[in-house]
Design an enzyme around this catalytic site. Sequence first.
Site, PDB file in Angstrom:
ATOM      1  N   GLU A  34      36.153 -14.828  35.893  1.00 57.05           N
ATOM      2  CA  GLU A  34      37.648 -14.459  36.644  1.00 57.05           C
ATOM      3  C   GLU A  34      37.531 -13.974  37.881  1.00 57.05           C
ATOM      4  O   GLU A  34      37.976 -12.888  38.448  1.00 57.05           O
ATOM      5  CB  GLU A  34      38.231 -13.113  35.602  1.00 57.05           C
ATOM      6  CG  GLU A  34      39.676 -13.049  35.753  1.00 57.05           C
ATOM      7  CD  GLU A  34      40.316 -11.982  34.715  1.00 57.05           C
ATOM      8  OE1 GLU A  34      40.449 -11.963  33.648  1.00 57.05           O
ATOM      9  OE2 GLU A  34      40.478 -10.832  35.462  1.00 57.05           O
ATOM     10  N   HIS A  61      48.871   1.892  31.440  1.00 54.42           N
ATOM     11  CA  HIS A  61      47.567   2.663  31.839  1.00 54.42           C
ATOM     12  C   HIS A  61      47.089   2.787  33.332  1.00 54.42           C
ATOM     13  O   HIS A  61      46.157   3.484  33.770  1.00 54.42           O
ATOM     14  CB  HIS A  61      46.270   1.972  30.884  1.00 54.42           C
ATOM     15  CG  HIS A  61      45.806   0.767  31.285  1.00 54.42           C
ATOM     16  ND1 HIS A  61      45.085   0.831  32.534  1.00 54.42           N
ATOM     17  CD2 HIS A  61      45.899  -0.459  30.979  1.00 54.42           C
ATOM     18  CE1 HIS A  61      44.599  -0.496  32.724  1.00 54.42           C
ATOM     19  NE2 HIS A  61      45.396  -1.069  32.000  1.00 54.42           N
ATOM     20  N   ARG A  93      46.104   3.087  36.843  1.00 54.88           N
ATOM     21  CA  ARG A  93      45.959   4.396  37.806  1.00 54.88           C
ATOM     22  C   ARG A  93      47.025   4.697  38.678  1.00 54.88           C
ATOM     23  O   ARG A  93      47.460   5.811  38.717  1.00 54.88           O
ATOM     24  CB  ARG A  93      44.471   4.276  38.484  1.00 54.88           C
ATOM     25  CG  ARG A  93      43.380   5.195  37.931  1.00 54.88           C
ATOM     26  CD  ARG A  93      42.199   5.250  38.758  1.00 54.88           C
ATOM     27  NE  ARG A  93      41.435   6.171  38.329  1.00 54.88           N
ATOM     28  CZ  ARG A  93      40.497   6.085  37.421  1.00 54.88           C
ATOM     29  NH1 ARG A  93      40.395   4.933  36.494  1.00 54.88           N
ATOM     30  NH2 ARG A  93      39.486   7.128  37.059  1.00 54.88           N
ATOM     31  N   ASP A 148      37.468  -6.901  37.609  1.00 57.76           N
ATOM     32  CA  ASP A 148      37.786  -5.872  38.795  1.00 57.76           C
ATOM     33  C   ASP A 148      37.539  -4.613  38.270  1.00 57.76           C
ATOM     34  O   ASP A 148      38.132  -3.825  39.179  1.00 57.76           O
ATOM     35  CB  ASP A 148      39.162  -6.366  39.244  1.00 57.76           C
ATOM     36  CG  ASP A 148      40.280  -6.168  38.238  1.00 57.76           C
ATOM     37  OD1 ASP A 148      39.976  -5.584  37.202  1.00 57.76           O
ATOM     38  OD2 ASP A 148      41.293  -6.853  38.243  1.00 57.76           O
TER      39      ASP A 148
HETATM   40  C1  UD1 Z   1      39.662   1.047  33.269  1.00 58.95           C
HETATM   41  C2  UD1 Z   1      39.595   0.100  34.774  1.00 58.95           C
HETATM   42  C3  UD1 Z   1      40.863  -0.556  34.620  1.00 58.95           C
HETATM   43  C4  UD1 Z   1      41.201  -1.421  33.395  1.00 58.95           C
HETATM   44  C5  UD1 Z   1      41.220  -0.451  32.398  1.00 58.95           C
HETATM   45  C6  UD1 Z   1      41.355  -1.095  30.989  1.00 58.95           C
HETATM   46  C7  UD1 Z   1      38.462   1.011  36.532  1.00 58.95           C
HETATM   47  C8  UD1 Z   1      38.640   2.149  37.804  1.00 58.95           C
HETATM   48  N1  UD1 Z   1      39.565   1.026  35.980  1.00 58.95           N
HETATM   49  O1  UD1 Z   1      40.891   1.933  33.528  1.00 58.95           O
HETATM   50  O2  UD1 Z   1      40.736  -1.636  35.818  1.00 58.95           O
HETATM   51  O3  UD1 Z   1      42.415  -2.172  33.726  1.00 58.95           O
HETATM   52  O4  UD1 Z   1      40.073   0.282  32.104  1.00 58.95           O
HETATM   53  O5  UD1 Z   1      41.793  -0.381  29.838  1.00 58.95           O
HETATM   54  O6  UD1 Z   1      37.299   0.399  36.501  1.00 58.95           O
HETATM   55  N2  UD1 Z   1      39.050   6.950  27.614  1.00 58.95           N
HETATM   56  C9  UD1 Z   1      38.440   7.489  26.370  1.00 58.95           C
HETATM   57  N3  UD1 Z   1      37.859   6.443  25.676  1.00 58.95           N
HETATM   58  C10 UD1 Z   1      37.826   5.214  25.648  1.00 58.95           C
HETATM   59  C11 UD1 Z   1      38.605   4.753  27.000  1.00 58.95           C
HETATM   60  C12 UD1 Z   1      39.066   5.692  27.803  1.00 58.95           C
HETATM   61  O7  UD1 Z   1      38.685   8.621  26.015  1.00 58.95           O
HETATM   62  O8  UD1 Z   1      37.519   4.330  25.042  1.00 58.95           O
HETATM   63  C13 UD1 Z   1      39.481   7.969  28.485  1.00 58.95           C
HETATM   64  C14 UD1 Z   1      38.378   8.850  29.030  1.00 58.95           C
HETATM   65  O9  UD1 Z   1      38.869  10.100  29.152  1.00 58.95           O
HETATM   66  C15 UD1 Z   1      38.511   8.236  30.499  1.00 58.95           C
HETATM   67  C16 UD1 Z   1      39.808   7.849  30.799  1.00 58.95           C
HETATM   68  O10 UD1 Z   1      40.282   7.253  29.419  1.00 58.95           O
HETATM   69  O11 UD1 Z   1      37.767   9.288  31.361  1.00 58.95           O
HETATM   70  C17 UD1 Z   1      39.898   6.717  31.687  1.00 58.95           C
HETATM   71  O12 UD1 Z   1      38.937   5.567  31.826  1.00 58.95           O
HETATM   72  P1  UD1 Z   1      38.586   4.793  32.860  1.00 58.95           P
HETATM   73  O13 UD1 Z   1      37.744   3.702  32.380  1.00 58.95           O
HETATM   74  O14 UD1 Z   1      37.978   5.592  33.998  1.00 58.95           O
HETATM   75  O15 UD1 Z   1      40.069   4.504  33.322  1.00 58.95           O
HETATM   76  P2  UD1 Z   1      41.059   3.176  32.760  1.00 58.95           P
HETATM   77  O16 UD1 Z   1      42.355   3.680  33.174  1.00 58.95           O
HETATM   78  O17 UD1 Z   1      40.888   2.964  31.332  1.00 58.95           O
HETATM   79  N1  UDP Z   2      44.715  -4.677  23.658  1.00 59.52           N
HETATM   80  C1  UDP Z   2      44.030  -4.210  22.500  1.00 59.52           C
HETATM   81  N2  UDP Z   2      44.394  -3.258  22.115  1.00 59.52           N
HETATM   82  C2  UDP Z   2      45.589  -2.472  22.351  1.00 59.52           C
HETATM   83  C3  UDP Z   2      46.132  -2.751  23.659  1.00 59.52           C
HETATM   84  C4  UDP Z   2      45.599  -3.934  23.953  1.00 59.52           C
HETATM   85  O1  UDP Z   2      43.161  -5.137  21.906  1.00 59.52           O
HETATM   86  O2  UDP Z   2      46.071  -1.522  21.494  1.00 59.52           O
HETATM   87  C5  UDP Z   2      44.148  -5.816  24.480  1.00 59.52           C
HETATM   88  C6  UDP Z   2      45.119  -6.939  25.064  1.00 59.52           C
HETATM   89  O3  UDP Z   2      45.189  -7.925  23.968  1.00 59.52           O
HETATM   90  C7  UDP Z   2      44.470  -7.391  26.237  1.00 59.52           C
HETATM   91  C8  UDP Z   2      43.394  -6.270  26.555  1.00 59.52           C
HETATM   92  O4  UDP Z   2      43.392  -5.375  25.516  1.00 59.52           O
HETATM   93  O5  UDP Z   2      43.433  -8.365  26.001  1.00 59.52           O
HETATM   94  C9  UDP Z   2      43.937  -5.517  27.910  1.00 59.52           C
HETATM   95  O6  UDP Z   2      43.466  -4.396  28.205  1.00 59.52           O
HETATM   96  P1  UDP Z   2      44.001  -3.119  29.255  1.00 59.52           P
HETATM   97  O7  UDP Z   2      45.582  -3.301  29.222  1.00 59.52           O
HETATM   98  O8  UDP Z   2      43.356  -2.041  28.532  1.00 59.52           O
HETATM   99  O9  UDP Z   2      43.381  -3.410  30.556  1.00 59.52           O
HETATM  100  P2  UDP Z   2      43.706  -4.648  31.832  1.00 59.52           P
HETATM  101  O10 UDP Z   2      43.785  -6.046  31.217  1.00 59.52           O
HETATM  102  O11 UDP Z   2      44.963  -4.222  32.157  1.00 59.52           O
HETATM  103  O12 UDP Z   2      42.726  -4.600  32.545  1.00 59.52           O
END
Ligand code: UD1
Ligand code: UDP
Length: 371
Positions: free
Chosen positions: A118, A205, A207, A96
């Site tokens: 999923e 994390h 949003r 998603d």
């Molecule tokens: C995204 C997904 C969310 C998922 C989450 C898993 C969307 C809209 N959101 O949210 O569904 O649950 O990933 O973690 O698709 N950043 C870094 N390095 C990284 C990753 C992120 O610096 O490797 C920082 C960047 O500043 C980036 C911000 O995190 O702009 C947000 O990343 P983004 O993918 O937009 O949103 P998530 O909250 O990670």
């Molecule tokens: N996870 C990881 N390292 C971390 C925190 C989480 O590998 O420091 C793994 C966790 O086991 C799970 C996945 O990341 O499989 C969850 O990711 P996240 O919470 O970023 O996203 P969401 O599942 O909410 O989309």
Amino acid sequence: MKKIMLVFGTRPEAIKMCPLVKELKNRKDFNTVVCVTGQHKQMLQQILEAFDVVPEYNLTIMKDKQTLFDVTINILERIKQVLEFEKPDIVLVHGDTSTTFVTALACFYLNIKVGHVEAGLRTNNIYSPFPEEFNRQGVGIIAQLNFAPTEWAKQNLLKENKNPESIFVTGNTVIDSLKTTIKKDYKNEYLNWANGSRLVLLTSHRRENLGQPMRNMFKAIRRVVEEFKDVKVIYPIHLNPAVRQIAHEVFDGEDRIKLIEPLDVLDFHNFMARSYLILTDSGGIQEEAPSLGVPVLVMRDTTERPEGVEAGTLKLVGTDEENVYREFKNLLINKEEYAKISKTSNPYGDGNACKRIADVLEEYFSKEEVN
Ligand code: UD1
Ligand code: UDP
């Protein structure tokens, strides 16, 4: 030979798609191509390295503090060329995220088939989680094949009048991943630090929790930790700067709350397995914890994963400070309640989801050849 392209972009998608990449690459009937959008950068790379997956394409779209507009526009623009060049017979997307929805949309525009891994998770409120509920419903309109992790997810799709023949209950591929990461003899310096205390693992994390809800959750956690001297918290903070700022604002100065960098998945799964309790607003963690028998307080108002709540391992506690404080404290003092929810169960599958998905694809394409 049929060409299958897997597209993913964030940490959780990678954790759940890498075992499928491996399964498909082992099948001789498929030419398997991997394209990552790079919606995440470092957090994606960590997972690719852990599973030893090298993508054929990386769209490298991540920007610091990216908005939903940035992610959507950049993926849509960059993936077009890849899809037009590779002409896959089907594209598999996961869950998603914006990567998932935008990729499915691009496939729709180019008349390429989509398989949704999923599929069928629902809260039926497109604002919670935001934007994920909209994303998965949107992909549901587009996909030709729906791989539902549970029977409940299948029922959600049937209620939306999806073709029953397009839906396959496979289990969740996250359990396939978990099977490969948990080690009996695992050791780590942070676990040494927590030795002798009750270890609480924290992640956050979402949003819709950024800002005051997150601040409230964190304040509640700090209050409990200050009261219970035998509790230590490890918090591998998401790289989102907005999350980091609130975490430091609330937790700095409390020595029993350790803020660390995101952990490799192997480390994280082993930390989970050794935790007394997990506090999170994550989706994937809600699926992993039941099979490890570790209780989870889910700091969200809704969940699309009711199976874990029914199994008793997950409890939805919202983001209100008093509520989080009360529920966290309750699991530290109420032994009966703790025992009740720390039971192991496997509502999300047996670890063979990838094999089932690959079998369905083989069958699907063999029928297509006959017709
Ligand atoms: C995204 C997904 C969310 C998922 C989450 C898993 C969307 C809209 N959101 O949210 O569904 O649950 O990933 O973690 O698709 N950043 C870094 N390095 C990284 C990753 C992120 O610096 O490797 C920082 C960047 O500043 C980036 C911000 O995190 O702009 C947000 O990343 P983004 O993918 O937009 O949103 P998530 O909250 O990670
Ligand atoms: N996870 C990881 N390292 C971390 C925190 C989480 O590998 O420091 C793994 C966790 O086991 C799970 C996945 O990341 O499989 C969850 O990711 P996240 O919470 O970023 O996203 P969401 O599942 O909410 O989309």
